[in-house]
Design an enzyme around this catalytic site. Structure first.
Site, PDB file in Angstrom:
ATOM      1  N   ARG A 163      44.303 145.444  44.042  1.00 29.54           N
ATOM      2  CA  ARG A 163      45.530 144.896  44.047  1.00 29.54           C
ATOM      3  C   ARG A 163      46.524 146.015  44.045  1.00 29.54           C
ATOM      4  NH1 ARG A 163      44.685 140.407  40.295  1.00 29.54           N
ATOM      5  NH2 ARG A 163      46.188 139.277  39.548  1.00 29.54           N
TER       6      ARG A 163
ATOM      7  N   ARG B  62      47.956 124.187  35.648  1.00 30.68           N
ATOM      8  CA  ARG B  62      46.465 124.802  35.536  1.00 30.68           C
ATOM      9  C   ARG B  62      45.894 124.773  33.862  1.00 30.68           C
ATOM     10  NH1 ARG B  62      44.427 130.557  38.189  1.00 30.68           N
ATOM     11  NH2 ARG B  62      45.995 131.466  36.542  1.00 30.68           N
TER      12      ARG B  62
ATOM     13  N   ARG C   7      54.234 137.675  37.485  1.00 28.00           N
ATOM     14  CA  ARG C   7      53.111 137.939  38.111  1.00 28.00           C
ATOM     15  C   ARG C   7      53.320 138.125  39.658  1.00 28.00           C
ATOM     16  NH1 ARG C   7      50.252 133.697  35.256  1.00 28.00           N
ATOM     17  NH2 ARG C   7      48.641 134.037  36.868  1.00 28.00           N
TER      18      ARG C   7
ATOM     19  N   LYS D 143      42.315 131.703  44.760  1.00 29.69           N
ATOM     20  CA  LYS D 143      41.424 132.708  45.081  1.00 29.69           C
ATOM     21  C   LYS D 143      39.970 132.152  44.240  1.00 29.69           C
ATOM     22  CE  LYS D 143      43.437 136.176  43.382  1.00 29.69           C
ATOM     23  NZ  LYS D 143      45.087 135.795  43.464  1.00 29.69           N
TER      24      LYS D 143
ATOM     25  N   ARG E 272      46.139 128.853  30.231  1.00 26.34           N
ATOM     26  CA  ARG E 272      46.352 130.624  29.871  1.00 26.34           C
ATOM     27  C   ARG E 272      47.571 130.849  29.336  1.00 26.34           C
ATOM     28  NH1 ARG E 272      43.982 133.233  35.295  1.00 26.34           N
ATOM     29  NH2 ARG E 272      45.783 134.549  34.977  1.00 26.34           N
TER      30      ARG E 272
HETATM   31  P1  ADP Z   1      46.304 136.227  38.509  1.00 23.41           P
HETATM   32  O1  ADP Z   1      45.966 136.595  39.773  1.00 23.41           O
HETATM   33  O2  ADP Z   1      46.442 134.789  38.500  1.00 23.41           O
HETATM   34  O3  ADP Z   1      47.630 136.705  38.200  1.00 23.41           O
HETATM   35  P2  ADP Z   1      44.163 137.329  37.426  1.00 23.41           P
HETATM   36  O4  ADP Z   1      43.001 136.599  36.631  1.00 23.41           O
HETATM   37  O5  ADP Z   1      43.775 137.823  38.679  1.00 23.41           O
HETATM   38  O6  ADP Z   1      45.390 136.304  37.344  1.00 23.41           O
HETATM   39  O7  ADP Z   1      44.547 138.509  36.646  1.00 23.41           O
HETATM   40  C1  ADP Z   1      45.313 138.408  35.310  1.00 23.41           C
HETATM   41  C2  ADP Z   1      46.182 139.758  34.842  1.00 23.41           C
HETATM   42  O8  ADP Z   1      44.960 140.813  34.820  1.00 23.41           O
HETATM   43  C3  ADP Z   1      47.034 140.223  35.911  1.00 23.41           C
HETATM   44  O9  ADP Z   1      48.318 139.649  35.614  1.00 23.41           O
HETATM   45  C4  ADP Z   1      46.568 141.527  35.412  1.00 23.41           C
HETATM   46  O10 ADP Z   1      47.629 142.096  34.136  1.00 23.41           O
HETATM   47  C5  ADP Z   1      45.321 142.024  35.034  1.00 23.41           C
HETATM   48  N1  ADP Z   1      44.586 142.290  36.273  1.00 23.41           N
HETATM   49  C6  ADP Z   1      43.613 141.574  36.839  1.00 23.41           C
HETATM   50  N2  ADP Z   1      43.112 142.253  38.095  1.00 23.41           N
HETATM   51  C7  ADP Z   1      43.855 143.207  38.157  1.00 23.41           C
HETATM   52  C8  ADP Z   1      43.774 144.599  39.052  1.00 23.41           C
HETATM   53  N3  ADP Z   1      42.841 144.462  40.050  1.00 23.41           N
HETATM   54  N4  ADP Z   1      44.455 145.408  38.869  1.00 23.41           N
HETATM   55  C9  ADP Z   1      45.240 145.662  37.449  1.00 23.41           C
HETATM   56  N5  ADP Z   1      45.286 144.412  36.833  1.00 23.41           N
HETATM   57  C10 ADP Z   1      44.835 143.298  36.945  1.00 23.41           C
END
Ligand code: ADP
Length: 174
Positions: A88, A127, A171, A13, A160
């Site tokens: 999400r 990554r 995740r 993404k 990360r």
């Molecule tokens: P990835 O998709 O690789 O897990 P992101 O950077 O999108 O990484 O998200 C990292 C973390 O941030 C998630 O594991 C969650 O804890 C939190 N997070 C991100 N976006 C959301 C969301 N829309 N709702 C709830 N938690 C979120």
């Protein structure tokens, strides 16, 4: 243009968002980036979500919706945005629908990226990311410069904290 990018963690993404940002001159809005920045700066929000991100769980819907509303009302998003990592959950999607209606936005495009879990695990283990500007690198496909400094901003390139085997599986499941 208003875009939502859907796909599992590591589906790409962030990488595809960069292309849409360049083509349409609109900002990428990544809830993950916003949360990580808040944690780094140890703001109230950051302290609230730090343990949640470390575990690989989701932050509360209400908190995420408030943060998104504030962000998409900023002037740089007047012509559009690329949402990455949001919505999400179903309550987040419903909240977004209400917000789009309120703001008279009707040109939403949704792009879903499909990648197998095995490929995702390989990608995320390799990554690396700039801790200052968020630029993505990958040891296999887009290696960071030998200096270990970001080619865009000179920041430190790091792994990360949640890109470890256990949290990646968590995740994906979440
Ligand atoms: P990835 O998709 O690789 O897990 P992101 O950077 O999108 O990484 O998200 C990292 C973390 O941030 C998630 O594991 C969650 O804890 C939190 N997070 C991100 N976006 C959301 C969301 N829309 N709702 C709830 N938690 C979120």
């Amino acid at each position: 243009m208003h875009f939502i990018l859907f796909g599992a963690p590591g589906a790409g993404k962030g990488s595809q968002a960069v292309r849409l940002v360049e083509k349409f001159g609109i900002p990428q809005i990544s809830t993950g980036d916003i949360l990580r920045k808040a944690i780094k700066e140890q703001t109230d929000l950051g302290r609230q979500v730090e343990a949640i991100l470390a575990r690989g769980d989701l932050a509360p819907d209400e908190l995420i919706l408030k943060l998104i509303e504030k962000r998409i009302r900023q002037s740089d998003a007047a012509k559009g945005f690329v949402l990455d990592g949001f919505p999400r959950t179903i309550p987040q999607a419903e909240g977004l629908n209400r917000l789009l209606e309120k703001m008279n936005i009707s040109d939403l495009q949704i792009i879903k990226l499909e990648v197998s879990d095995d490929v995702i695990c390989q990608r995320l283990g390799k990554r690396r990311v700039c801790e200052s500007c968020g630029k993505d690198y990958n040891l296999a496909s887009a290696p960071p410069p030998a200096s270990g400094k970001c080619e865009k901003c000179g920041g430190n390139i790091v792994k990360r904290k949640d890109d470890n085997k256990k949290t990646i599986r968590k995740r994906l499941a979440v």
